[in-house]
Design a protein around this motif. Structure first.
Motif, mmCIF file in Angstrom:
data_model
loop_
_atom_site.group_PDB
_atom_site.id
_atom_site.type_symbol
_atom_site.label_atom_id
_atom_site.label_comp_id
_atom_site.label_asym_id
_atom_site.label_seq_id
_atom_site.Cartn_x
_atom_site.Cartn_y
_atom_site.Cartn_z
ATOM 1 N N VAL A 96 4.988 1.015 3.945
ATOM 2 C CA VAL A 96 5.372 1.368 2.838
ATOM 3 C C VAL A 96 4.138 0.717 1.713
ATOM 4 C CG1 VAL A 96 6.861 1.372 0.775
ATOM 5 C CG2 VAL A 96 7.854 1.420 3.246
ATOM 6 N N LEU A 97 3.494 1.328 1.052
ATOM 7 C CA LEU A 97 2.360 1.128 0.221
ATOM 8 C C LEU A 97 2.806 1.174 -1.212
ATOM 9 C CD1 LEU A 97 -0.255 3.319 1.791
ATOM 10 C CD2 LEU A 97 0.386 1.136 2.700
ATOM 11 N N ARG A 98 2.417 0.140 -2.067
ATOM 12 C CA ARG A 98 2.297 0.157 -3.691
ATOM 13 C C ARG A 98 1.341 0.305 -4.385
ATOM 14 N NH1 ARG A 98 7.027 -1.101 -6.405
ATOM 15 N NH2 ARG A 98 7.867 -2.216 -4.828
ATOM 16 N N CYS A 99 1.101 1.256 -4.965
ATOM 17 C CA CYS A 99 -0.101 1.382 -5.819
ATOM 18 C C CYS A 99 -0.042 0.098 -6.707
ATOM 19 C CB CYS A 99 -0.026 2.619 -6.938
ATOM 20 S SG CYS A 99 -1.535 2.660 -8.123
ATOM 21 N N PRO A 100 -1.352 -0.657 -6.673
ATOM 22 C CA PRO A 100 -1.478 -1.950 -7.621
ATOM 23 C C PRO A 100 -1.464 -1.573 -9.063
ATOM 24 C CG PRO A 100 -3.597 -1.524 -6.483
ATOM 25 C CD PRO A 100 -2.605 -0.330 -6.130
ATOM 26 N N LYS A 101 -1.766 -0.393 -9.669
ATOM 27 C CA LYS A 101 -1.840 -0.177 -10.967
ATOM 28 C C LYS A 101 -0.492 0.391 -11.642
ATOM 29 C CE LYS A 101 -4.716 2.266 -14.313
ATOM 30 N NZ LYS A 101 -5.796 3.467 -14.214
ATOM 31 N N CYS A 102 0.101 1.378 -11.086
ATOM 32 C CA CYS A 102 1.098 1.940 -11.475
ATOM 33 C C CYS A 102 2.571 1.746 -10.734
ATOM 34 C CB CYS A 102 1.015 3.409 -11.703
ATOM 35 S SG CYS A 102 1.231 4.473 -10.187
ATOM 36 N N GLY A 103 2.483 1.220 -9.554
ATOM 37 C CA GLY A 103 3.734 1.043 -8.721
ATOM 38 C C GLY A 103 4.276 1.961 -7.839
ATOM 39 N N ARG A 104 3.747 3.200 -7.903
ATOM 40 C CA ARG A 104 4.170 4.383 -7.282
ATOM 41 C C ARG A 104 4.143 3.851 -5.604
ATOM 42 N NH1 ARG A 104 2.851 10.580 -7.248
ATOM 43 N NH2 ARG A 104 4.219 11.204 -5.546
ATOM 44 N N LEU A 105 5.355 4.303 -5.074
ATOM 45 C CA LEU A 105 5.410 3.972 -3.590
ATOM 46 C C LEU A 105 4.776 5.149 -2.662
ATOM 47 C CD1 LEU A 105 8.852 2.066 -3.576
ATOM 48 C CD2 LEU A 105 6.474 1.096 -3.263
ATOM 49 N N TYR A 106 4.453 4.745 -1.553
ATOM 50 C CA TYR A 106 4.127 5.685 -0.464
ATOM 51 C C TYR A 106 4.512 5.382 0.805
ATOM 52 C CZ TYR A 106 0.733 7.654 -4.196
ATOM 53 O OH TYR A 106 0.430 8.198 -5.451
ATOM 54 N N VAL A 107 4.741 6.107 1.802
ATOM 55 C CA VAL A 107 4.896 5.919 3.091
ATOM 56 C C VAL A 107 3.953 6.387 3.904
ATOM 57 C CG1 VAL A 107 6.644 6.183 5.026
ATOM 58 C CG2 VAL A 107 7.310 5.844 2.688
ATOM 59 N N ASP A 108 3.194 5.760 4.855
ATOM 60 C CA ASP A 108 2.397 6.513 5.687
ATOM 61 C C ASP A 108 2.547 5.924 7.284
ATOM 62 O OD1 ASP A 108 0.039 8.123 6.517
ATOM 63 O OD2 ASP A 108 -1.037 7.672 4.518
ATOM 64 N N ALA A 109 1.899 6.622 8.201
ATOM 65 C CA ALA A 109 1.938 5.990 9.580
ATOM 66 C C ALA A 109 1.103 4.675 9.514
ATOM 67 C CB ALA A 109 1.087 7.017 10.624
ATOM 68 N N SER A 110 1.660 3.724 10.218
ATOM 69 C CA SER A 110 1.157 2.420 10.234
ATOM 70 C C SER A 110 -0.444 2.051 10.876
ATOM 71 C CB SER A 110 1.976 1.397 10.958
ATOM 72 O OG SER A 110 3.206 0.983 10.041
ATOM 73 N N TRP A 111 -0.447 3.173 12.042
ATOM 74 C CA TRP A 111 -2.104 3.019 12.527
ATOM 75 C C TRP A 111 -2.990 3.490 11.319
ATOM 76 C CZ3 TRP A 111 -5.134 7.102 12.217
ATOM 77 C CH2 TRP A 111 -4.611 8.331 11.820
ATOM 78 N N TYR A 112 -2.679 4.214 10.231
ATOM 79 C CA TYR A 112 -3.620 4.567 9.526
ATOM 80 C C TYR A 112 -3.840 3.431 8.579
ATOM 81 C CZ TYR A 112 -5.628 7.408 5.629
ATOM 82 O OH TYR A 112 -6.626 7.954 4.809
ATOM 83 N N VAL A 113 -2.953 2.855 8.188
ATOM 84 C CA VAL A 113 -2.633 1.680 7.205
ATOM 85 C C VAL A 113 -3.287 0.517 8.084
ATOM 86 C CG1 VAL A 113 -1.316 0.337 5.775
ATOM 87 C CG2 VAL A 113 -0.770 2.532 5.740
ATOM 88 N N VAL A 114 -2.624 0.017 9.019
ATOM 89 C CA VAL A 114 -2.991 -1.356 9.486
ATOM 90 C C VAL A 114 -4.179 -1.518 10.361
ATOM 91 C CG1 VAL A 114 -2.213 -2.911 11.311
ATOM 92 C CG2 VAL A 114 -0.575 -1.900 9.798
ATOM 93 N N GLU A 115 -4.562 -0.364 11.029
ATOM 94 C CA GLU A 115 -5.750 -0.046 12.199
ATOM 95 C C GLU A 115 -6.840 0.284 11.158
ATOM 96 O OE1 GLU A 115 -5.636 -1.179 15.148
ATOM 97 O OE2 GLU A 115 -3.720 -1.732 14.719
ATOM 98 N N MET A 116 -6.609 1.431 10.402
ATOM 99 C CA MET A 116 -7.976 1.732 9.537
ATOM 100 C C MET A 116 -8.124 1.126 8.394
ATOM 101 S SD MET A 116 -8.094 5.751 10.523
ATOM 102 C CE MET A 116 -9.643 5.923 9.836
ATOM 103 N N GLY A 117 -7.070 0.632 7.741
ATOM 104 C CA GLY A 117 -7.177 0.224 6.452
ATOM 105 C C GLY A 117 -7.788 0.906 5.332
ATOM 106 N N ALA A 118 -7.421 2.234 5.471
ATOM 107 C CA ALA A 118 -8.118 3.153 4.733
ATOM 108 C C ALA A 118 -7.730 3.118 3.204
ATOM 109 C CB ALA A 118 -7.731 4.577 5.089
ATOM 110 N N ASP A 119 -8.661 3.434 2.320
ATOM 111 C CA ASP A 119 -8.505 3.524 0.904
ATOM 112 C C ASP A 119 -7.970 4.670 0.582
ATOM 113 O OD1 ASP A 119 -9.725 0.835 0.623
ATOM 114 O OD2 ASP A 119 -11.412 1.866 -0.411
ATOM 115 N N ILE A 120 -6.839 4.936 -0.168
ATOM 116 C CA ILE A 120 -6.496 6.031 -0.742
ATOM 117 C C ILE A 120 -6.173 6.083 -2.198
ATOM 118 C CG2 ILE A 120 -4.861 6.185 1.517
ATOM 119 C CD1 ILE A 120 -2.445 5.368 -0.409
ATOM 120 N N GLU A 121 -6.006 7.383 -2.872
ATOM 121 C CA GLU A 121 -5.800 7.564 -4.240
ATOM 122 C C GLU A 121 -4.707 7.879 -4.746
ATOM 123 O OE1 GLU A 121 -7.646 10.719 -7.542
ATOM 124 O OE2 GLU A 121 -9.004 10.373 -5.901
#
Length: 86
Positions: free
Chosen positions: A15-40
């Motif tokens: 689960v990710l939280r936008c640091p500006k507005c606080g909106r929550l997102y859910v994504d596969a952990s391999w994308y978040v943890v392994e790739m550390g990708a930037d999202i908009e």
């Protein structure tokens, strides 16, 4: 009479939280943890790093029928995030 076959599958999610507005997102952990990708953020347009803004990580367990259709989803286990160790 046909026996009902129950199968299981798992997915590690973050689960990710936008640091500006606080909106929550859910994504596969391999994308978040392994790739550390930037999202908009779709809400405010802020671009942020998914790994640094992960607030929760969990292993989801899916109960599937014999055709592979999802019957139920549960949280099998809560996993540590980067912020848990800081």
């Amino acid at each position: 009479m046909s026996e009902v076959v129950e199968m299981k599958a798992w997915l590690d999610v973050s689960v990710l939280r936008c640091p500006k507005c606080g909106r929550l997102y859910v994504d596969a952990s391999w994308y978040v943890v392994e790739m550390g990708a930037d999202i908009e953020c779709g809400e405010c347009g802020e671009e942020f790093n998914s790994k640094r803004n992960a607030v929760e990580r969990a292993l989801l367990e899916f109960d599937l029928d014999e055709k592979g259709r999802i019957q139920n989803v549960t949280v099998a286990k809560h996993l540590k995030t980067k912020t848990d160790t800081e």
